[in-house]
Design a protein around this motif. Structure first.
Motif, PDB file in Angstrom:
ATOM      1  N   PRO A  75       0.795  -1.209   0.000  1.00 16.35           N
ATOM      2  CA  PRO A  75       0.000   0.000   0.000  1.00 16.35           C
ATOM      3  C   PRO A  75       0.834   1.269   0.000  1.00 16.35           C
ATOM      4  O   PRO A  75       0.325   2.328   0.319  1.00 16.35           O
ATOM      5  N   PHE A  76       2.124   1.173  -0.340  1.00 17.54           N
ATOM      6  CA  PHE A  76       2.995   2.335  -0.231  1.00 17.54           C
ATOM      7  C   PHE A  76       2.713   3.367  -1.308  1.00 17.54           C
ATOM      8  O   PHE A  76       2.367   3.039  -2.442  1.00 17.54           O
ATOM      9  N   ASN A  77       2.917   4.620  -0.944  1.00 14.29           N
ATOM     10  CA  ASN A  77       2.713   5.757  -1.837  1.00 14.29           C
ATOM     11  C   ASN A  77       3.637   5.628  -3.037  1.00 14.29           C
ATOM     12  O   ASN A  77       4.833   5.381  -2.885  1.00 14.29           O
ATOM     13  N   ASP A  78       3.108   5.849  -4.245  1.00 13.25           N
ATOM     14  CA  ASP A  78       3.941   5.710  -5.438  1.00 13.25           C
ATOM     15  C   ASP A  78       4.423   7.063  -5.959  1.00 13.25           C
ATOM     16  O   ASP A  78       4.907   7.162  -7.081  1.00 13.25           O
ATOM     17  N   THR A  79       4.334   8.119  -5.123  1.00 12.98           N
ATOM     18  CA  THR A  79       4.844   9.426  -5.530  1.00 12.98           C
ATOM     19  C   THR A  79       6.070   9.827  -4.725  1.00 12.98           C
ATOM     20  O   THR A  79       6.572  10.934  -4.891  1.00 12.98           O
ATOM     21  N   ARG A  80       6.536   8.945  -3.859  1.00 11.45           N
ATOM     22  CA  ARG A  80       7.720   9.243  -3.060  1.00 11.45           C
ATOM     23  C   ARG A  80       8.428   7.951  -2.677  1.00 11.45           C
ATOM     24  O   ARG A  80       7.838   6.883  -2.719  1.00 11.45           O
ATOM     25  N   LEU A  81       9.675   8.082  -2.291  1.00 13.52           N
ATOM     26  CA  LEU A  81      10.403   6.954  -1.725  1.00 13.52           C
ATOM     27  C   LEU A  81       9.800   6.677  -0.349  1.00 13.52           C
ATOM     28  O   LEU A  81       9.471   7.616   0.383  1.00 13.52           O
TER      29      LEU A  81
END
Length: 181
Positions: A160-166
């Motif tokens: 579920p990690f954000n795909d706009t940041r590391l």
């Protein structure tokens, strides 16, 4: 024999239909076994994120050498800092039992020149401190890992990690490394 086949025919059709439906559902939904992920996390918000049900499959890091982040200095013990143009925003998740470690890490990353866009606690099963890398941010991840060697590995971004940041997931090994400095 024909009478027996005629009586079994509806059962065979139902069986084949059931198998076809099950296979179609497996194909459509794949291996996504974690249906407990909140919609806002799936949309990219890492605050309060729950982990994937299983650890994402390990992949080998790219075969290319990470780009040099700064020319070597005469002082070999000096800290490595990332080129400002290679930096991307970070999310920091604390998988340890150490309360507030994500805030300590935020300060450490920000002192190193990185923007930390979000921090949160995290319940998961990531085996070592890892940066999850969205497509196109590999150079930034390499620079981050060069500057902060306590981040032991990088993995392609997963739900579920954000795909706009590391996204950096802190694990007990991070705590051990930072305390030993």
């Amino acid at each position: 024999m024909g009478d027996r086949l005629q009586r079994l025919w509806p059962s065979l059709v139902a069986l084949v239909g059931t198998v076809a439906v099950v296979l179609a559902l497996l194909w459509y939904f794949g291996d996504d076994t974690d249906d407990s992920t909140p919609d806002d996390v799936a949309a990219g918000d890492v605050s309060g994120a729950e982990p994937p049900a299983t650890e994402p499959p390990a992949t080998e890091p790219p075969a290319t050498e990470p780009p040099a982040t700064e020319p070597p200095s005469a002082d070999p013990t000096g800290p490595v800092t990332a080129d400002p143009e290679a930096r991307e925003p970070l999310g920091v998740l604390n998988q340890t039992d150490e309360p507030g470690l994500e805030e300590q890490a935020r300060e450490r990353f920000e002192e190193g020149g990185w923007e930390v866009a979000a921090v949160s606690e995290f319940t998961g099963n990531v085996p070592e401190t890892t940066v999850y890398v969205p497509e196109g941010m590999e150079e930034a991840a390499d620079a981050l890992m060069a500057q902060f060697p306590e981040i032991g590995r990088s993995m392609p971004n997963v739900e579920p990690f954000n795909d706009t940041r590391l996204v950096v997931v802190l694990v007990d090994d991070y705590l051990d490394e930072v305390e030993s400095e």
